[in-house]
Structures are given as C-alpha cells and as structure tokens.
Motif scaffolding. Structure first.
Motif, PDB file in Angstrom:
ATOM      1  N   UNK A   1       0.859  -1.184   0.000  1.00 57.03           N
ATOM      2  CA  UNK A   1       0.000   0.000   0.000  1.00 57.03           C
ATOM      3  C   UNK A   1       0.895   1.233   0.000  1.00 57.03           C
ATOM      4  N   UNK A   2       0.451   2.290  -0.653  1.00 58.74           N
ATOM      5  CA  UNK A   2       1.290   3.472  -0.893  1.00 58.74           C
ATOM      6  C   UNK A   2       0.728   4.685  -0.164  1.00 58.74           C
ATOM      7  N   UNK A   3       1.493   5.304   0.736  1.00 54.13           N
ATOM      8  CA  UNK A   3       0.994   6.503   1.407  1.00 54.13           C
ATOM      9  C   UNK A   3       0.556   7.596   0.445  1.00 54.13           C
ATOM     10  N   UNK A   4       1.338   7.871  -0.577  1.00 53.74           N
ATOM     11  CA  UNK A   4       0.998   8.919  -1.531  1.00 53.74           C
ATOM     12  C   UNK A   4       0.128   8.355  -2.658  1.00 53.74           C
ATOM     13  N   UNK A   5      -0.995   9.005  -2.909  1.00 47.01           N
ATOM     14  CA  UNK A   5      -1.866   8.588  -4.010  1.00 47.01           C
ATOM     15  C   UNK A   5      -1.143   8.690  -5.346  1.00 47.01           C
ATOM     16  N   UNK A   6      -0.207   9.611  -5.456  1.00 49.88           N
ATOM     17  CA  UNK A   6       0.543   9.765  -6.697  1.00 49.88           C
ATOM     18  C   UNK A   6       1.333   8.500  -7.035  1.00 49.88           C
ATOM     19  N   UNK A   7       1.816   7.800  -6.007  1.00 51.62           N
ATOM     20  CA  UNK A   7       2.547   6.560  -6.250  1.00 51.62           C
ATOM     21  C   UNK A   7       1.625   5.490  -6.812  1.00 51.62           C
ATOM     22  N   UNK A   8       0.401   5.448  -6.321  1.00 49.30           N
ATOM     23  CA  UNK A   8      -0.591   4.507  -6.858  1.00 49.30           C
ATOM     24  C   UNK A   8      -0.803   4.761  -8.347  1.00 49.30           C
ATOM     25  N   UNK A   9      -0.944   6.030  -8.713  1.00 48.88           N
ATOM     26  CA  UNK A   9      -1.162   6.387 -10.117  1.00 48.88           C
ATOM     27  C   UNK A   9       0.066   6.029 -10.955  1.00 48.88           C
ATOM     28  N   UNK A  10       1.251   6.277 -10.435  1.00 47.60           N
ATOM     29  CA  UNK A  10       2.485   5.920 -11.141  1.00 47.60           C
ATOM     30  C   UNK A  10       2.538   4.424 -11.423  1.00 47.60           C
ATOM     31  N   UNK A  11       2.273   3.620 -10.414  1.00 51.06           N
ATOM     32  CA  UNK A  11       2.333   2.164 -10.579  1.00 51.06           C
ATOM     33  C   UNK A  11       1.253   1.689 -11.546  1.00 51.06           C
ATOM     34  N   UNK A  12       0.064   2.269 -11.450  1.00 52.16           N
ATOM     35  CA  UNK A  12      -1.016   1.889 -12.360  1.00 52.16           C
ATOM     36  C   UNK A  12      -0.655   2.223 -13.804  1.00 52.16           C
ATOM     37  N   UNK A  13      -0.077   3.411 -14.014  1.00 47.78           N
ATOM     38  CA  UNK A  13       0.315   3.793 -15.366  1.00 47.78           C
ATOM     39  C   UNK A  13       1.391   2.888 -15.928  1.00 47.78           C
ATOM     40  N   UNK A  14       2.370   2.547 -15.110  1.00 51.60           N
ATOM     41  CA  UNK A  14       3.447   1.668 -15.569  1.00 51.60           C
ATOM     42  C   UNK A  14       2.938   0.252 -15.836  1.00 51.60           C
TER      43      UNK A  14
ATOM     44  N   UNK B   1      17.357   0.793 -13.187  1.00 52.13           N
ATOM     45  CA  UNK B   1      16.334  -0.195 -13.534  1.00 52.13           C
ATOM     46  C   UNK B   1      14.995   0.487 -13.804  1.00 52.13           C
ATOM     47  N   UNK B   2      14.627   1.460 -12.969  1.00 60.63           N
ATOM     48  CA  UNK B   2      13.358   2.168 -13.172  1.00 60.63           C
ATOM     49  C   UNK B   2      13.379   2.925 -14.495  1.00 60.63           C
ATOM     50  N   UNK B   3      14.492   3.575 -14.789  1.00 59.73           N
ATOM     51  CA  UNK B   3      14.566   4.303 -16.066  1.00 59.73           C
ATOM     52  C   UNK B   3      14.608   3.337 -17.252  1.00 59.73           C
ATOM     53  N   UNK B   4      15.174   2.154 -17.042  1.00 55.23           N
ATOM     54  CA  UNK B   4      15.127   1.138 -18.090  1.00 55.23           C
ATOM     55  C   UNK B   4      13.695   0.693 -18.364  1.00 55.23           C
ATOM     56  N   UNK B   5      12.896   0.575 -17.297  1.00 54.91           N
ATOM     57  CA  UNK B   5      11.484   0.243 -17.463  1.00 54.91           C
ATOM     58  C   UNK B   5      10.759   1.353 -18.221  1.00 54.91           C
ATOM     59  N   UNK B   6      11.041   2.602 -17.858  1.00 53.31           N
ATOM     60  CA  UNK B   6      10.424   3.725 -18.566  1.00 53.31           C
ATOM     61  C   UNK B   6      10.758   3.688 -20.063  1.00 53.31           C
ATOM     62  N   UNK B   7      12.014   3.419 -20.362  1.00 52.61           N
ATOM     63  CA  UNK B   7      12.407   3.349 -21.766  1.00 52.61           C
ATOM     64  C   UNK B   7      11.704   2.230 -22.509  1.00 52.61           C
ATOM     65  N   UNK B   8      11.548   1.099 -21.851  1.00 55.74           N
ATOM     66  CA  UNK B   8      10.912  -0.053 -22.502  1.00 55.74           C
ATOM     67  C   UNK B   8       9.452   0.251 -22.859  1.00 55.74           C
ATOM     68  N   UNK B   9       8.736   0.893 -21.941  1.00 53.23           N
ATOM     69  CA  UNK B   9       7.295   1.067 -22.148  1.00 53.23           C
ATOM     70  C   UNK B   9       6.933   2.468 -22.643  1.00 53.23           C
ATOM     71  N   UNK B  10       7.942   3.286 -22.997  1.00 53.32           N
ATOM     72  CA  UNK B  10       7.628   4.643 -23.443  1.00 53.32           C
ATOM     73  C   UNK B  10       6.639   4.669 -24.612  1.00 53.32           C
ATOM     74  N   UNK B  11       6.784   3.834 -25.645  1.00 53.79           N
ATOM     75  CA  UNK B  11       5.792   3.888 -26.730  1.00 53.79           C
ATOM     76  C   UNK B  11       4.371   3.645 -26.236  1.00 53.79           C
ATOM     77  N   UNK B  12       4.196   2.708 -25.310  1.00 55.56           N
ATOM     78  CA  UNK B  12       2.857   2.431 -24.778  1.00 55.56           C
ATOM     79  C   UNK B  12       2.352   3.607 -23.950  1.00 55.56           C
ATOM     80  N   UNK B  13       3.243   4.219 -23.162  1.00 59.45           N
ATOM     81  CA  UNK B  13       2.858   5.384 -22.367  1.00 59.45           C
ATOM     82  C   UNK B  13       2.466   6.552 -23.271  1.00 59.45           C
ATOM     83  N   UNK B  14       3.225   6.764 -24.319  1.00 60.38           N
ATOM     84  CA  UNK B  14       2.907   7.864 -25.238  1.00 60.38           C
ATOM     85  C   UNK B  14       1.579   7.614 -25.959  1.00 60.38           C
ATOM     86  N   UNK B  15       1.337   6.377 -26.334  1.00 61.78           N
ATOM     87  CA  UNK B  15       0.088   6.064 -27.040  1.00 61.78           C
ATOM     88  C   UNK B  15      -1.126   6.314 -26.154  1.00 61.78           C
TER      89      UNK B  15
END
Length: 383
Positions: free
Chosen positions: A230-243, A300-314
């Motif tokens: 569980x995440x204290x900050x709601x923003x972290x929940x949104x980050x994880x959901x988006x990823x 590692x986190x930035x590697x994940x961002x790079x991997x899924x960037x096309x999906x995030x942009x779409x």
C-alpha cells in the motif's frame, strides 16, 4: 482504444493518539457504500475499490476522493487510516479477525500466518478481455514487477522493530502457500487446471486464495497486479497503475509480433528479484531484467520507462508517468521517508507521517498532547 484500469487499496485503521491498530472496520465502514468500501481478513484493515477509468487523471481523482471519504469516516471515531505496507506499532493482539465463515476457516487453517496478517497492499487491474492472452501476458511482464514493488515499498518496521527491509510486507506475505511469482502457462486452461489442483489439494480453500504477484482475475476480465505495498501517496498509486498498464500494452504488442518471451519459464530469479526489491526499495540495487545482475534502482526504473515509453505515449501517459517517476527517485521510497522520521523522532511520528501522506498532506498535523517518545533504531542501510 485506451485500455481501462482500476485499483484496490488496503488501509490500516489506527488510533490517532497511540498509533496502535484499532479493530473498528465495522464502525468505520458503516454508511459507506459496499461496492467501494469493504472489509479485510483483520478488523483493523479496510479496502477501497476504484471505478474503471481510461485516464490517470480520472483514476487519481477517484483514489483521492475515496481516501477523503474513508478518512472522514475514521476521523468521526477518533481514528485514522494509513496506506502503507505495515504500521510500525502494529501488534497482533490489537486486532481480531473479521466475522464470517471464510475468514474463520482461514484463521483455523493458517494460524499465525493469518493472525499476523497485519499488512496492506495495492492491487491494480488492467483490462485484458481474452483470458488466454491474459495468462500469456502474465508471464511476459513478470520480469519487471519487482521494480513496481520497489516504487511502492513502505513497510520498514514490524512490531516496533526496524527490519532492515524496505518492504517487510513482502516477507510476511510470502508465508502464504500461493504467494510469489506465478509459473508460465500456455493458456488459461492450463493455468485454471493448476489452480483447481491447488484447491483439490486442500492447501487453499478457493480460487480467491491464489496470491501470486500477478494473476488473471477470477471474476473480471482483467489482469491483476498484487506485488505492491500500500502506498501513502496517491501519486505513487497512479504511477504504478500507469506503468503496469503500459507493461501490459507493451507485452500484448510483443506477443502479437511473436518476439521471444521475456521470461523463459525460469522463476527462481524472479523470486530473488522480488527479495532484492523488498530489501532495498529505491535506496539500493535492484536486479536488471536484461542482465539479471544487480544495478542501481534508478537505472532499472529508467530502463522500465524506456521499454514502455511507446505504450505510455500512445495512452497519453508519458509526461505524467515520467514526472511521477522522477519525483519518486528524487524523494526516495516511502520506506526511506518513514525510516528517516524514526531516526530523527520516534515510531509514533512515523505513523503520523503515513497518516498525513495518506490524506494528501505534506506533513503531519500538530498533536494535542506530547506522546511518550518511542525511539527506534534506524537499522542498517539497505544493502
């Protein structure tokens, strides 16, 4: 068409003055709609269920709105709710199981494992209507799930003690017989046969007790992420959901292109990667899925961002997710913030911090009385 998402959040109920667990779920939930707010195994925990959304902005509004309603309901009884993997001053004797046949059987069957279920998680659902595809995607995304765990890590303390872990909830959770990484399956029929075999074995009583880090939902057309604190900050929940949505979208594209599988069926390293993330959070090394060697968490986190960037942009999520990820790396995990508070103050102050962040506040509200000081050892730094 944008893939829809939803989240389930679990919260501890605590006494504001003492920081102890309070088995008052029935009182807190009275008058709140059951389709959004519900009970958990222990009476000192409750769960919220978001609606289904296409945008991260709508998900954030839903999550924060549910938190406000739950906080107000708790506050009416002199209580508060905490979105964190554990609360530092939790004790099993301060709570009791929720009534009901299913929960009573779980307590009888699992004894201390159930008695010490003093943990809370964040679950994310992503629409995958084809169940065969959901099972294949489950395997494809598994190598990256430990990075999401590290982003969520919020449970460094257990029973007044610094565990040395960023997510001690993970260690407690893995005591259940079906927790941890799932296997890889050819299709839904093979997966369902394994699940039914576990039920027939008597080790679990129903399909709802499949507690894998990721699983196809038994009652919805979704793939469900279950590895996170569980995440204290709601923003972290949104980050994880988006990823997670981006990982699922990326995996579907790779499967459609018949690319080699990201996870070739060897799962010992997935469990090791989850342990590494639980130990270190964002403050130490994680396992790079490409090399299966240690690498700094930020890499590692930035590697994940790079991997899924096309999906995030779409999906139109790239600016939001990038900004939230960079903030998370700059601020450190919730476990880091909680442990830092313990070092400078005490464990009750850690609970105050988690309450404040759950409410969306930057810092705890002033106390009416000076509480007894409870000083915790900061523990050794995460390896």
């Amino acid at each position: 068409m944008t893939v829809r998402i939803g989240v389930e959040e679990e919260f501890h109920i605590v006494e504001v003055e003492t920081g102890r667990l309070a088995p008052r779920a029935d009182a807190v939930l009275k008058g709140l709609p059951e389709y959004t707010f519900t009970t958990e195994l222990q009476q000192a925990a409750v769960e919220t269920n978001s609606g289904v959304h296409e945008t991260l902005a709508d998900l954030y509004d839903d999550v924060t709105g549910a938190r406000r309603r739950l906080d107000a309901a708790a506050n009416a009884h002199g209580l508060a709710v905490v979105a964190a993997g554990t609360v530092p001053l939790a004790r099993a004797e301060d709570t009791r199981p929720t009534p009901g046949r299913r929960y009573r059987r779980m307590v009888d069957d699992y004894r201390m494992v159930a008695d010490e279920q003093l943990i809370c998680g964040t679950h994310v659902h992503v629409d995958v209507p084809d169940r065969d595809l959901a099972v294949r995607v489950m395997c494809e995304v598994s190598p990256w799930l430990h990075a999401l765990l590290a982003l969520s890590a919020s449970s460094p303390f257990w029973a007044n003690t610094d565990t040395g872990y960023a997510s001690w909830r993970t260690m407690v959770w893995q005591r259940w017989p079906t927790a941890g990484p799932p296997g890889c399956f050819a299709d839904a029929a093979e997966y369902d046969a394994v699940v039914q075999g576990l039920v027939r074995s008597g080790v679990i009583s129903d399909v709802g007790m499949i507690y894998y880090d990721i699983r196809p939902s038994a009652h919805q057309q979704t793939l469900e992420l279950r590895i996170c604190d569980a995440c204290p900050r709601a923003e972290t929940v949104v980050l994880i959901a988006g990823l997670f949505r981006a990982l699922v979208t990326d995996a579907r594209a790779r499967l459609a292109a018949a690319e080699p599988p990201a996870c070739p069926g060897r799962h010992e390293w997935l469990r090791a990667a989850a342990w590494r993330a639980a130990r270190s959070g964002l403050e130490g090394a994680l396992i790079d899925p490409g090399t299966r060697r240690e690498a700094p968490a930020a890499q590692v986190v930035r590697g994940l961002l790079g991997r899924v960037r096309p999906a995030l942009e779409a999906a139109g999520d790239w600016p939001t997710v990038l900004g939230l990820a960079e903030r998370a790396l700059a601020d450190g995990s919730a476990a880091h913030r909680i442990r830092r508070t313990a070092h400078h103050d005490d464990l009750l102050a850690c609970t105050d911090l988690a309450i404040a962040e759950t409410r969306g506040e930057e810092r705890p509200r002033p106390r009416r009385t000076a509480p007894p000081r409870r000083v915790a050892s900061p523990g050794q730094a995460a390896a």
